[in-house]
Scaffold this motif. Structure first.
Motif, PDB file in Angstrom:
ATOM      1  N   PRO A 168     -10.816  26.617  -7.801  1.00  0.00           N
ATOM      2  CA  PRO A 168     -11.123  26.670  -9.231  1.00  0.00           C
ATOM      3  C   PRO A 168      -9.908  26.512 -10.139  1.00  0.00           C
ATOM      4  N   ASP A 169      -8.723  26.962  -9.693  1.00  0.00           N
ATOM      5  CA  ASP A 169      -7.540  26.845 -10.546  1.00  0.00           C
ATOM      6  C   ASP A 169      -6.906  25.459 -10.494  1.00  0.00           C
ATOM      7  N   GLY A 222      -9.141  22.408  -9.915  1.00  0.00           N
ATOM      8  CA  GLY A 222     -10.095  21.503 -10.549  1.00  0.00           C
ATOM      9  C   GLY A 222     -10.918  20.649  -9.622  1.00  0.00           C
ATOM     10  N   ALA A 269      -2.144  25.313  -7.080  1.00  0.00           N
ATOM     11  CA  ALA A 269      -2.058  25.189  -8.539  1.00  0.00           C
ATOM     12  C   ALA A 269      -0.832  25.921  -9.054  1.00  0.00           C
ATOM     13  N   GLN A 298     -16.774  28.777  -8.655  1.00  0.00           N
ATOM     14  CA  GLN A 298     -16.586  27.448  -9.240  1.00  0.00           C
ATOM     15  C   GLN A 298     -17.301  27.339 -10.590  1.00  0.00           C
ATOM     16  N   HIS A 338     -15.200  29.534 -13.092  1.00  0.00           N
ATOM     17  CA  HIS A 338     -13.756  29.432 -13.311  1.00  0.00           C
ATOM     18  C   HIS A 338     -13.149  28.047 -13.103  1.00  0.00           C
ATOM     19  N   ASN A 339     -13.880  27.065 -12.589  1.00  0.00           N
ATOM     20  CA  ASN A 339     -13.225  25.786 -12.322  1.00  0.00           C
ATOM     21  C   ASN A 339     -12.685  25.176 -13.616  1.00  0.00           C
ATOM     22  N   VAL A 340     -11.398  24.849 -13.622  1.00  0.00           N
ATOM     23  CA  VAL A 340     -10.724  24.432 -14.861  1.00  0.00           C
ATOM     24  C   VAL A 340     -11.203  23.075 -15.366  1.00  0.00           C
ATOM     25  N   HIS A 341     -11.886  22.309 -14.525  1.00  0.00           N
ATOM     26  CA  HIS A 341     -12.373  20.996 -14.949  1.00  0.00           C
ATOM     27  C   HIS A 341     -13.878  20.973 -15.193  1.00  0.00           C
ATOM     28  N   LYS A 388     -16.359  23.931 -14.921  1.00  0.00           N
ATOM     29  CA  LYS A 388     -17.138  25.168 -14.966  1.00  0.00           C
ATOM     30  C   LYS A 388     -18.351  24.992 -15.871  1.00  0.00           C
TER      31      LYS A 388
END
Length: 310
Positions: free
Chosen positions: A190-191, A193, A231, A246, A249-252, A254
């Motif tokens: 998640p950190d 993407g 990351a 995911q 928190h997924n940075v791309h 979520k």
């Protein structure tokens, strides 16, 4: 991907879990290859000791063109130590960052080599790029089995289903096995993407829809990733997460990120990325099921490097 499709896929996963009183939980061993940032897996059924190897790695030294089997031998040792019977060697796609060790492992361990049916399209594209000639079959016949979208399979008593999740490449497949899903090059931790979508046949919009298909699985589903790159701010490699993590928190990608937002981000980000170091040798071999090109009249196999073509 519409709501009906997402509901269908979530229901499929629930059905798989409902075949026993509790969702069957495979034994999973991950083998991380730091040279290529790739994770290979041995997935086994606790009841029968049948197993599948997913995304194995052949060691390849680009400067010398030499191959070795250190990474694959770790898998051989694990299989022997745990008295497993390998029935499948599964490739989630034709990798661009490492060469598959599947033929070597088949020789050592037995089992069928399988990939998604989309490999035929990848063979067409890269067969032309490498000018592979008419001797190179573009029908997937280098593999023992080609998975179709939604196809069920088994590893002992473990029930599995193959999902077509294109976007990174046309041939990407995710494999749900018991309570776990091996999600190919779609999601990273998640950190970090998501995977890139700028290879031939890739498509960021299609990748978003494939990811949402995966994230429609039950929230507790364990997700196992193909790669990790640590990351910024994280000191340890990691490759296991969950649908819930995911989505939150997924940075791309979520929950709340729209398709258009993702496509804009992914397209801009991909434009800054270099091609993987081993893309030309890797794809050239992997579209042949991990086998080197046929030796020439001097007994040596050669890997072509097309100049100014990529």
């Amino acid at each position: 991907m519409n709501e009906l499709d997402e509901a269908r896929d979530a229901a499929t996963a629930q059905i798989l879990c409902a075949r026993s009183d509790t969702c069957l939980r495979p034994n999973i061993a991950g083998f991380f290859d730091e040279a290529t940032n790739t994770v290979s897996y041995v997935v086994s059924d606790p009841a029968t000791s049948e197993a599948a190897v997913i995304d194995s790695v052949l060691d390849y030294e680009a400067a010398s063109g030499r191959t070795s089997n250190g990474s694959a031998d770790r898998i051989v040792e694990y299989v022997a130590a745990n008295d497993l019977t390998v029935t499948w060697h599964i490739e989630t796609h034709a990798h661009a960052d490492h060469i598959s060790a599947a033929p070597y492992l088949q020789e050592k361990l037995g089992g069928k080599l399988a990939i998604g049916k989309g490999i035929i399209r990848v063979q067409e594209v890269f067969g032309k790029l490498f000018n592979a000639g008419t001797d190179f079959e573009r029908d997937g016949s280098q593999f023992d089995h080609l998975f179709c979208d939604g196809e069920a399979f088994s590893i002992g008593e473990l029930k599995g289903i193959a999902l077509h999740v294109p976007g990174h490449t046309p041939a990407d497949m995710a494999f749900i096995i018991g309570d776990a899903a091996f999600v190919c090059d779609t999601l990273f931790m998640p950190d970090f993407g998501t995977a890139r979508a700028d290879f031939p046949g890739g498509d960021a919009r299609q990748l978003f829809r494939s990811i949402r298909r995966i994230l429609a699985l039950p929230r507790e589903t364990r997700l196992f990733l193909c790669h990790d790159y640590k990351a910024p701010g994280r000191d340890e490699y990691a490759w296991e997460t969950t649908v819930a993590l995911q989505r939150e928190h997924n940075v791309h990608v979520k929950d709340g990120v729209t398709e258009d937002e993702f496509v804009a981000m992914r397209t801009a980000r991909d434009a800054t990325l270099d091609m993987p170091t081993l893309i030309l040798p890797s794809v050239q071999v992997n579209i042949r099921g991990g086998r080197l090109p046929e030796p020439e009249d001097n007994g040596v196999s050669y890997i072509k490097i097309p100049v100014n073509a990529v």
